[in-house]
Each structure stands twice: as structure tokens, then as C-alpha cells.
Design a protein around this motif. Sequence first.
Motif, short mmCIF file in Angstrom:
data_model
loop_
_atom_site.label_atom_id
_atom_site.label_comp_id
_atom_site.label_asym_id
_atom_site.label_seq_id
_atom_site.Cartn_x
_atom_site.Cartn_y
_atom_site.Cartn_z
N VAL A 40 0.84 -1.20 0.00
CA VAL A 40 0.00 0.00 0.00
C VAL A 40 0.87 1.25 0.00
O VAL A 40 0.61 2.20 -0.75
CB VAL A 40 -0.96 -0.01 1.21
N TRP A 41 1.91 1.27 0.82
CA TRP A 41 2.81 2.44 0.85
C TRP A 41 3.43 2.67 -0.52
O TRP A 41 3.52 3.80 -1.01
CB TRP A 41 3.93 2.25 1.86
N THR A 42 3.88 1.57 -1.15
CA THR A 42 4.56 1.68 -2.44
C THR A 42 3.62 2.21 -3.52
O THR A 42 3.97 3.10 -4.30
CB THR A 42 5.11 0.31 -2.85
N MET A 43 2.41 1.68 -3.56
CA MET A 43 1.46 2.12 -4.58
C MET A 43 1.02 3.57 -4.35
O MET A 43 0.82 4.33 -5.29
CB MET A 43 0.23 1.21 -4.58
N LYS A 44 0.88 3.95 -3.10
CA LYS A 44 0.48 5.32 -2.78
C LYS A 44 1.56 6.29 -3.24
O LYS A 44 1.26 7.33 -3.85
CB LYS A 44 0.25 5.45 -1.29
N PHE A 67 -7.25 0.50 5.52
CA PHE A 67 -6.37 1.58 5.05
C PHE A 67 -5.71 2.30 6.22
O PHE A 67 -4.51 2.56 6.22
CB PHE A 67 -7.17 2.56 4.20
N HIS A 68 -6.48 2.63 7.24
CA HIS A 68 -5.94 3.40 8.37
C HIS A 68 -4.98 2.58 9.23
O HIS A 68 -4.15 3.15 9.94
CB HIS A 68 -7.07 3.98 9.23
N LEU A 69 -5.08 1.25 9.16
CA LEU A 69 -4.08 0.43 9.84
C LEU A 69 -2.74 0.56 9.12
O LEU A 69 -1.71 0.84 9.74
CB LEU A 69 -4.53 -1.03 9.86
N ALA A 70 -2.76 0.35 7.81
CA ALA A 70 -1.52 0.40 7.04
C ALA A 70 -0.90 1.79 7.07
O ALA A 70 0.32 1.94 7.07
CB ALA A 70 -1.78 -0.02 5.60
N ALA A 127 -5.18 5.64 18.88
CA ALA A 127 -5.15 4.19 19.01
C ALA A 127 -4.66 3.58 17.71
O ALA A 127 -4.54 4.24 16.69
CB ALA A 127 -6.55 3.67 19.35
N ILE A 128 -4.38 2.28 17.77
CA ILE A 128 -3.92 1.58 16.58
C ILE A 128 -5.00 1.69 15.50
O ILE A 128 -6.16 1.40 15.72
CB ILE A 128 -3.67 0.10 16.90
N GLY A 129 -4.59 2.12 14.32
CA GLY A 129 -5.53 2.18 13.22
C GLY A 129 -6.66 3.14 13.47
O GLY A 129 -7.83 2.83 13.24
N GLY A 188 -7.73 7.67 8.63
CA GLY A 188 -8.72 7.08 7.75
C GLY A 188 -8.66 7.60 6.33
O GLY A 188 -8.14 8.69 6.05
N ALA A 189 -9.22 6.83 5.42
CA ALA A 189 -9.23 7.18 4.01
C ALA A 189 -10.37 8.13 3.69
O ALA A 189 -11.47 8.04 4.25
CB ALA A 189 -9.36 5.93 3.15
N LEU A 190 -10.11 9.03 2.77
CA LEU A 190 -11.14 9.95 2.29
C LEU A 190 -12.33 9.18 1.74
O LEU A 190 -13.49 9.54 1.98
CB LEU A 190 -10.54 10.86 1.21
N GLY A 191 -12.07 8.08 1.02
CA GLY A 191 -13.15 7.29 0.45
C GLY A 191 -13.83 6.36 1.43
O GLY A 191 -14.84 5.74 1.10
N GLY A 192 -13.29 6.25 2.64
CA GLY A 192 -13.92 5.42 3.65
C GLY A 192 -14.78 6.20 4.61
O GLY A 192 -15.88 5.77 5.00
#
Length: 444
Positions: free
Chosen positions: A239-243, A348-351, A364-366, A372-376
Motif C-alpha cells: 500500500v505504501w509503495t502504490m500510494k 487503510f488506516h491500519l496500514a 489508538a492503533i488504526g 482514515g481514508a477519504l473514500g472510507g
Amino acid sequence: MSGPFQQFPLEGGSTADLYLLRYDRDGGLRSPVAEQEIKGRLAGVSDVFLFSHGWNNVFAQALDRYRSFVNGFIEQRRQFALPLPPDYKPLLIGVIWPSTSFVMPWEAGPDIAAEPDPDGAEARQVEEMFGLVSGALKAESDPEFVELTDGRTTIDVDDARRAAEIVLGSLRAGRDPDDGSPPPTAEEFLDVWAALDGGGAAAPPAAPEDFGVAHPAASGLQVAGGGFDPRSLLRAATVWTMKARAGDVGAKGVGPLVAHILRESGVRLHLVGHSFGAKVVLSALVAAAPTRPARSMLLLQAAVNRWCLAADVAGTGRSGGYHAALDLVDRPLVTTFSAFDDPLTKFFHLAMRGSQLGEPGVAAIGDPELYGALGGFGPAGVDAISTRRSAAVPGQDHYDLGGGLRVIAVDGGVQIDGKPAISGHGDVSNPATWWAMHALAGPD
């Protein structure tokens, strides 16, 4: 090959011509002839629609999604006899960028509790993730990372900590460009890794009142029989790489074309991005820094941080990475979110957890409130200039683009005709999204 890749018939015998532009992972243009032809045609068109796909799109998949959206958009206009802008002569551009050939890492990933089938899709996905991540590491770190993780399904805490240090040092070394958060420490990431090994069990519920509440499963590090599964690290690092790649493609590849369109022509430019493709179009527009704004921007289930448009991210005094985009678009930026988008609401927010974004020590974790993601979950930090509303029912409801609004957050989790307007991360070519595009691209 010169000429458009495909032509879509319009009323009166005209066509909407689609050009495809391919970019490499660093944003290098691989379709110079097509781009030059686009530039040569700008004087004869009124509107340019530029689309960017997101995750899991090889050429055929990206083309299929572009065709689906364009055909649905055209047919919906006919269905409701929608008016066209004056002298309407559209030109379509579809971006093709290398965003992997498998689904988002939590949509169809391997079963953490078992070895993947050697001949199955899961094994191929693990191998591709491993190649993607290890290929992005610093050269001097690659041998150690391979020894620690290659082919393994469990490693001990010390090896997991070292693997996390290696990957963080290469792929999360600086502040996140969306929200400005520093990367997590290796110890902080071990907490995330434990949650990922549990299938995302530590992800808090999506209700706003539960933001920042860690699930009990996140406490302690004893997972997978006392160790850590390297496949979860590969998921996060993918996910980091693609972002990061989406940002490079947007800023270095698509950005110069956007700058040319807005500098050298008077066309109305409409930018549409799905998933990480939202980061492509946001990065392109901000990097272009045009003196003339684009006409509209539609972000569909955007895989970017929800604070990216804010003037002040979580009280830090820093603006979001794409706050400047709000002044570079004529009409309000429209962005969809949906509770049915599992990758963006659960993982997404965990990664993407950073370190000490907002008040230190409270996240807290995640935590989807911060990471959080804009789309979530929809945008954060733009309350004074935004509105949240349910997805409009095509042919019945309308979007009010006036009143000084700069952001319209569209809840795709509502029911239309007995089903969610946006039923999942990839469900972004449908009547609700075409209707939003009509609102943005329609006449004044």
C-alpha cells in the motif's frame, strides 16, 4: 499509432474520442505520440475529461473501466434528456499507470492461518507483493530483508522488528505527503502488524463515536503462535509503495499535461480519479499549479488521507497535502465515501498509521479519525467549506454547487432502489457516480 484509441458516438453524428496515455512507475510518459496529438486537438474541443484508474488495473482492466464509465455517462444523459454545455465537443483521456495486477491486499489476500496453495492465486499474489516491496528497498538492505522474510509465514519478534525497520527506512522514511504525519517507529508498526495478522481485527468500528478506540485484539504482540506473518508486512508495504507511485505518476507524468491544457487552451478540464487514481489527479493538479483552474474534480472512493484537503490537519498547524487543490478547481470538489468499501473502512488506516499526528499519545492503533481514508470516512478539517449529503437519486435529486462550498462529500452508503449507491471499493461506474459527473460537467 496515431488517432484516438476509441470513439464513442454522440448526438448529431459527433464522437467523444478517447486517448490512452501510459506512464511508467516513475511518471515517465510512454505514449508521446498520443500526447502530442491531444495537444494538437485542444483548439477544437470544449471539454477534456481526464480519468485515472486506481488499484488492480492492468491495461485491459483500466480500459474496461473507462469504457464502462463513459458509456454509462452518455446513456444517462440520453435517458434524462440532460442539457449540454454550449458548443459541447469533448475529448477523453485515460491514464494507464502500473498499479499492480492483483486486488488490494485485503480484498483477496492469503489466509494468514495457512500456507497458500502453491498453484493458487494467493501464492502468486504473495510473490508479486514480495517483488514489489523488495524492489523498492535500498540496495544494501535487500539481502537482509530477503533472508528475514522470503517464503516464511512466521518470524519471531526480533526478526519482525528488524524487517519493519528495513521497510520503514526505505518506504516510510519521511512525512506522509497527505497528512504530514511522521512515519511510525518500528515498535509502533509492530502493533499494526499484530492487528493485520489478526485480519484487521484491531480496526475500530466505523461509527464516529468509536473513532480512536482500539480493539482488545490489538493489545500485546502474541499472534500467529507467538510470531509475525511477513505477508502482513508485505500487505502494508505494498500500500505504501502504490500510494507513493500514484503521487509520482501524478506530479511528474500527468502534471505537465494538466499544466499545458490549462495554460495553452481555454477548454474546461474535468479530472476524475478512483482509489489511488484520486492521488494521481490531485498530485497532477497541485504540481501543475495552473494560473487558470480546472473546471471540476470527482474523486471516487479516494485512497488518500481524509485530512489531505484541510487547512489545519488535526490541530497541527500544517495544511493537508492537497489543500491547494481547493483553489485550483472552479466548481466544488466532489468526493465519494461509502461504509461498504471494506479496504478503505477496515484496513487503510491500519496500514497508513503514522506517529503522533494530532495530540501525541492519544491515537489508538488504526485510528480512522486521524489516518482514515477519504473514500472510507469522508473528508476531515473542511467543515466550514464543505457539506455531507446522501448520493443524489439520478433524475430526481440535484447537487447544489453554489453557496461558497469547496467540497461536497457524497455518502455512497445510502440505499438507492434497494441497494447501496456504492456497494464496494470498485463499484464506481454506476448511475450515482455518472449523475455526480453530470452535475459537475453540466452547463452553468
